[in-house]
Design a protein around this motif. Sequence first.
Motif, PDB file in Angstrom:
ATOM      1  N   ASP A   1       0.834  -1.208   0.000  1.00  0.00           N
ATOM      2  CA  ASP A   1       0.000   0.000   0.000  1.00  0.00           C
ATOM      3  C   ASP A   1       0.867   1.255   0.000  1.00  0.00           C
ATOM      4  O   ASP A   1       0.565   2.240  -0.694  1.00  0.00           O
TER       5      ASP A   1
ATOM      6  N   VAL B   1       2.231   2.084  -3.443  1.00  0.00           N
ATOM      7  CA  VAL B   1       1.263   2.787  -4.288  1.00  0.00           C
ATOM      8  C   VAL B   1       1.173   4.249  -3.875  1.00  0.00           C
ATOM      9  O   VAL B   1       1.211   5.167  -4.718  1.00  0.00           O
TER      10      VAL B   1
ATOM     11  N   PHE C   1      -2.465  -7.693  -6.553  1.00  0.00           N
ATOM     12  CA  PHE C   1      -1.861  -6.361  -6.561  1.00  0.00           C
ATOM     13  C   PHE C   1      -1.282  -6.032  -7.936  1.00  0.00           C
ATOM     14  O   PHE C   1      -1.421  -4.911  -8.440  1.00  0.00           O
TER      15      PHE C   1
ATOM     16  N   LYS D   1      -4.140  -5.157 -10.217  1.00  0.00           N
ATOM     17  CA  LYS D   1      -4.851  -3.962  -9.775  1.00  0.00           C
ATOM     18  C   LYS D   1      -4.047  -2.691 -10.015  1.00  0.00           C
ATOM     19  O   LYS D   1      -4.613  -1.602 -10.204  1.00  0.00           O
ATOM     20  N   HIS D   2      -2.708  -2.831 -10.025  1.00  0.00           N
ATOM     21  CA  HIS D   2      -1.839  -1.664 -10.171  1.00  0.00           C
ATOM     22  C   HIS D   2      -0.870  -1.876 -11.337  1.00  0.00           C
ATOM     23  O   HIS D   2       0.345  -2.087 -11.133  1.00  0.00           O
TER      24      HIS D   2
ATOM     25  N   GLU E   1       0.375   0.206 -13.177  1.00  0.00           N
ATOM     26  CA  GLU E   1       1.373   1.277 -13.265  1.00  0.00           C
ATOM     27  C   GLU E   1       2.675   0.896 -12.562  1.00  0.00           C
ATOM     28  O   GLU E   1       3.722   1.512 -12.787  1.00  0.00           O
TER      29      GLU E   1
END
Length: 315
Positions: A106, A109, A163, A166-167, A169
């Motif tokens: 977390d 991010v 993860f 979901k991310h 980037e």
Amino acid sequence: MAREPLTPPDVPRTVLVTGISGNLGRALAKQLHTETHVVGIDRRPFAGKPKDIDHFQVDLRKNKVEDVFRRHRVDALIHLGIMHDPRMPFTEAHSFNVLGTHRILDLCVRHGVKKVVILSSANVYGPRPDNSNFLPEETPLMAADRYSDVRDLIELDMYAQSFMWKHPELETVILRPVNIVGPTVRNAPSNYLRLEKPLTVLGFDPMVQLIHEEDVSRALVLALKPGLRGVFNVSGPGEVPLSAVLRELGRRPIPVPHPLVRGLVRRAFEARLTGFPPEEVDHIQYLCVVDGSRFAREAGWAPRYSLRETIRSVA
């Protein structure tokens, strides 16, 4: 052995390593610190820390961890902060492994980290009587069916996969190395191979895969390669029957019928005569051999230690 560092343009400017005080973390830090700025997090002290490494002695679950991200512009994370002690209470290990991983990802991010490398294990597939040879990365993670203590690692691995999707980037890499061995390693495979008279399962001689701890360190550095993302098995220099490994080490195995072996190992473990837990018996009975060709193809991976050197490193 001489190492081959990444070329300077390939190395992130600041790499945060969790679990840096462990044997693998220290080896990784000493390999990386001459190429980039290394920042470490571990609730244990870092013995023999190079002066140019910033080490923060803090628990991953604590709010103070975010101060590390505020003080340093972290470009990449290598997450080794996972406990594998079979004698630790389950609730404490679960809290540290799972909640600690959630928190650190977390923060990646929130603070714009570009690269995340997470160390899992090929043991998440589980040794099973119906396993085929050379399991690919898409194989279901079935180890928890028979070995509850690996449940944390599977939960962590699956969360990391979620993860990753979901991310997008972030370039997320999940590494699943085969059994790690070496002179400083104190895991179940190494503890077993150090026994002068290890128990074996009568009538079973599974193929096993081993990888040297320094090769794992090299694989973690290689995972920082720009553009690399995904889940990768990391194999060592080959596979060999368990009996051949024991013979190379000069061990004198004691074959035990299957119905008796688990009880004998449990009593020895509870009496602290061995660091090899009874749940690991499946690994000396059934097959769990993985296909590491994807990492070799996409990352240019090849282990440096030979099979004989890898086996002998246990001694």
